[in-house]
Design an enzyme around this catalytic site. Structure first.
Site, PDB file in Angstrom:
ATOM      1  CB  CYS A  71      -3.272  41.235 -20.783  1.00 48.32           C
ATOM      2  SG  CYS A  71      -4.349  39.856 -20.391  1.00 48.32           S
ATOM      3  CG  HIS A 104       0.583  40.091 -20.128  1.00 49.71           C
ATOM      4  ND1 HIS A 104       0.071  40.067 -18.855  1.00 49.71           N
ATOM      5  CD2 HIS A 104      -0.218  39.285 -20.879  1.00 49.71           C
ATOM      6  CE1 HIS A 104      -0.998  39.289 -18.833  1.00 49.71           C
ATOM      7  NE2 HIS A 104      -1.193  38.798 -20.047  1.00 49.71           N
ATOM      8  CG  ASN A 136      -2.824  36.068 -17.753  1.00 55.04           C
ATOM      9  OD1 ASN A 136      -2.771  37.234 -17.365  1.00 55.04           O
ATOM     10  ND2 ASN A 136      -3.137  35.732 -18.993  1.00 55.04           N
TER      11      ASN A 136
HETATM   12  N1  ACO Z   1      -4.807  19.909 -18.168  1.00 56.91           N
HETATM   13  C1  ACO Z   1      -4.626  18.819 -18.936  1.00 56.91           C
HETATM   14  N2  ACO Z   1      -4.913  18.799 -20.260  1.00 56.91           N
HETATM   15  C2  ACO Z   1      -5.377  19.933 -20.807  1.00 56.91           C
HETATM   16  C3  ACO Z   1      -5.604  21.096 -20.063  1.00 56.91           C
HETATM   17  C4  ACO Z   1      -5.288  21.054 -18.685  1.00 56.91           C
HETATM   18  N3  ACO Z   1      -5.446  22.141 -17.864  1.00 56.91           N
HETATM   19  N4  ACO Z   1      -6.069  22.064 -20.887  1.00 56.91           N
HETATM   20  C5  ACO Z   1      -6.158  21.516 -22.116  1.00 56.91           C
HETATM   21  N5  ACO Z   1      -5.731  20.219 -22.076  1.00 56.91           N
HETATM   22  C6  ACO Z   1      -5.646  19.264 -23.166  1.00 56.91           C
HETATM   23  C7  ACO Z   1      -6.538  19.605 -24.331  1.00 56.91           C
HETATM   24  O1  ACO Z   1      -7.831  19.121 -24.120  1.00 56.91           O
HETATM   25  C8  ACO Z   1      -5.829  18.912 -25.465  1.00 56.91           C
HETATM   26  O2  ACO Z   1      -6.152  17.552 -25.424  1.00 56.91           O
HETATM   27  P1  ACO Z   1      -6.349  16.709 -26.800  1.00 56.91           P
HETATM   28  O3  ACO Z   1      -5.015  16.761 -27.478  1.00 56.91           O
HETATM   29  O4  ACO Z   1      -6.734  15.350 -26.295  1.00 56.91           O
HETATM   30  O5  ACO Z   1      -7.415  17.422 -27.554  1.00 56.91           O
HETATM   31  C9  ACO Z   1      -4.346  19.018 -25.104  1.00 56.91           C
HETATM   32  O6  ACO Z   1      -4.312  19.310 -23.689  1.00 56.91           O
HETATM   33  C10 ACO Z   1      -3.601  20.087 -25.846  1.00 56.91           C
HETATM   34  O7  ACO Z   1      -4.346  21.317 -25.794  1.00 56.91           O
HETATM   35  P2  ACO Z   1      -3.848  22.584 -26.515  1.00 56.91           P
HETATM   36  O8  ACO Z   1      -4.861  23.695 -26.316  1.00 56.91           O
HETATM   37  O9  ACO Z   1      -3.443  22.274 -27.917  1.00 56.91           O
HETATM   38  O10 ACO Z   1      -2.528  22.939 -25.680  1.00 56.91           O
HETATM   39  P3  ACO Z   1      -1.437  24.003 -25.968  1.00 56.91           P
HETATM   40  O11 ACO Z   1      -0.122  23.357 -26.077  1.00 56.91           O
HETATM   41  O12 ACO Z   1      -1.834  24.969 -27.056  1.00 56.91           O
HETATM   42  O13 ACO Z   1      -1.417  24.854 -24.606  1.00 56.91           O
HETATM   43  C11 ACO Z   1      -2.224  26.921 -23.678  1.00 56.91           C
HETATM   44  C12 ACO Z   1      -2.580  25.538 -24.188  1.00 56.91           C
HETATM   45  C13 ACO Z   1      -1.316  26.786 -22.461  1.00 56.91           C
HETATM   46  C14 ACO Z   1      -3.492  27.634 -23.261  1.00 56.91           C
HETATM   47  C15 ACO Z   1      -1.467  27.722 -24.774  1.00 56.91           C
HETATM   48  O14 ACO Z   1      -2.151  27.636 -25.991  1.00 56.91           O
HETATM   49  C16 ACO Z   1      -1.301  29.179 -24.409  1.00 56.91           C
HETATM   50  O15 ACO Z   1      -0.583  29.531 -23.491  1.00 56.91           O
HETATM   51  N6  ACO Z   1      -1.937  30.085 -25.171  1.00 56.91           N
HETATM   52  C17 ACO Z   1      -1.887  31.503 -24.852  1.00 56.91           C
HETATM   53  C18 ACO Z   1      -2.790  31.797 -23.720  1.00 56.91           C
HETATM   54  C19 ACO Z   1      -2.657  33.238 -23.286  1.00 56.91           C
HETATM   55  O16 ACO Z   1      -1.592  33.806 -23.341  1.00 56.91           O
HETATM   56  N7  ACO Z   1      -3.730  33.855 -22.842  1.00 56.91           N
HETATM   57  C20 ACO Z   1      -3.617  35.198 -22.397  1.00 56.91           C
HETATM   58  C21 ACO Z   1      -4.667  36.032 -22.924  1.00 56.91           C
HETATM   59  S1  ACO Z   1      -6.005  36.022 -21.833  1.00 56.91           S
HETATM   60  C22 ACO Z   1      -6.570  37.570 -21.771  1.00 56.91           C
HETATM   61  O17 ACO Z   1      -6.090  38.451 -22.426  1.00 56.91           O
HETATM   62  C23 ACO Z   1      -7.743  37.823 -20.870  1.00 56.91           C
END
Ligand code: ACO
Length: 318
Positions: free
Chosen positions: A109, A245, A275
């Site tokens: 990214c 980004h 993204n």
């Molecule tokens: N829909 C519903 N529930 C979901 C989903 C979904 N799409 N995805 C995960 N969950 C659930 C999980 O299973 C988990 O359930 P559990 O509590 O029963 O185990 C719960 O939601 C919480 O999951 P977390 O992963 O803890 O959620 P979090 O609040 O951390 O949000 C997210 C996840 C949005 C991915 C966040 O961590 C984030 O934005 N991280 C950064 C991602 C990013 O910026 N990536 C870019 C780099 S990619 C690249 O460079 C190619």
């Protein structure tokens, strides 16, 4: 070093909403919107990535009033290219009818900023007078559509800028912190009869430790803006627009609150783009540019983070 004389972007026609995702995944508009700010994303169906990259490039060249034959260099960035070989830059060169050297940068990214840094070095050495930078991503091809924790985050698209000699780039500073376990994309599994180790993980496309990535992103993006501003000798209050980004609205808001810069100064398109990795900054730049948001003399700050891990920041006078 350089100035931006044209911007362009192209998006696939097909729009996929969160509600549509919830018809085949255990997810909901509420979960995705609340956690990421994403409402919909553009997804490649019949188009090819090189077509999108070509269209974004032509739009940028038209705005710049530059013919493809006048380009001295094409730099493309992609971590989700159409082919491993030829690279996106070579395919764009053919499509737009340019004759200059062309190569790709793979820096996830942060690719767009990495390409600007490389372009700056070409201008500094006098090796180029006109450069096209095009960032194009087909992330929806590199996610596992059964994995709700990654596939809901991404979209496809391309953005481009045409650069010519100038002194508008005031500072740029890139970083790499080689860490392979936080976020990445596996290459194809292959079928070499000589491999001695089974690598089943290679079927799983994009992998990510969401929370670790989140923490890294907020720390890196705020530090990079501060660092680039200090390098340019510009106070944070002098920044008029920030082009971050677009990975997650919550990451952008946390960066905003860390820096204490008003949210209105942040350019965002995450709501309808998802993204789009390295393409996200030039896409949003072009959208806001065509709306007339940037006035001559305005100070723009760019910042990005991505797999690698990589990150960086830049200060640019419009
Ligand atoms: N829909 C519903 N529930 C979901 C989903 C979904 N799409 N995805 C995960 N969950 C659930 C999980 O299973 C988990 O359930 P559990 O509590 O029963 O185990 C719960 O939601 C919480 O999951 P977390 O992963 O803890 O959620 P979090 O609040 O951390 O949000 C997210 C996840 C949005 C991915 C966040 O961590 C984030 O934005 N991280 C950064 C991602 C990013 O910026 N990536 C870019 C780099 S990619 C690249 O460079 C190619």
């Amino acid at each position: 070093m350089f100035k931006i004389i044209g911007t362009g972007h192209a998006l696939p026609e097909r729009v996929v909403t969160n509600d549509e995702l919830s018809t085949f995944l255990d997810t909901s508009d509420e979960w995705i919107s609340k956690r990421t700010g994403i409402k919909s994303r553009h997804v490649i169906t019949g188009e090819t990535l090189s077509q999108l990259a070509g269209e974004a490039s032509r739009n940028a060249l038209d705005m710049a009033g530059v013919r493809a034959e006048e380009l001295d260099l094409i730099i493309a960035t992609s971590c989700s290219p159409e082919k491993v070989v030829p690279g996106v830059a070579c395919m764009v060169q053919e499509l737009i009818g340019a004759a200059c050297p062309a190569f790709d940068i793979s820096s996830a990214c942060s690719g767009f900023l990495m390409a600007l840094d490389v372009a700056a070095a070409f201008f500094k050495s006098g090796a180029a007078k006109k450069i096209l930078v095009v960032s194009a991503e087909n992330m929806t091809r590199f996610v596992d559509w059964n994995d709700r924790s990654t596939c809901v985050l991404f979209g496809d698209g391309a953005g481009a800028v045409v650069l010519s000699e100038g002194d508008n780039l005031l500072s740029i500073r890139m970083h790499t912190q080689g860490t392979h376990g936080t976020v990445g994309i596996y290459g194809p599994k292959g079928n070499s009869p000589f491999e001695t180790v089974d690598r089943p993980e290679r079927n799983s496309c994009t992998f990510m430790n969401g929370q670790e990535t989140y923490k890294y992103a907020v720390g890196a993006m705020s530090r990079d803006i501060e660092e680039a501003a200090a390098l340019a000798d510009i106070g944070l209050e002098k920044i008029d627009h920030i082009i971050p980004h677009q990975a997650n609205l919550r990451i952008i808001m946390a960066t905003q609150s860390k820096l204490g810069i008003p949210m209105e100064k942040f350019c965002t398109g995450i709501e309808y783009l998802g993204n789009t990795s390295s393409a996200s900054e030039p896409i949003v730049l072009d959208i806001e540019n065509r709306k007339g948001r940037f006035k001559e003399g305005d100070i723009l700050a760019f910042t990005a983070f991505g797999g690698g891990l990589t990150d960086g920041g830049a200060i640019y006078r419009w």
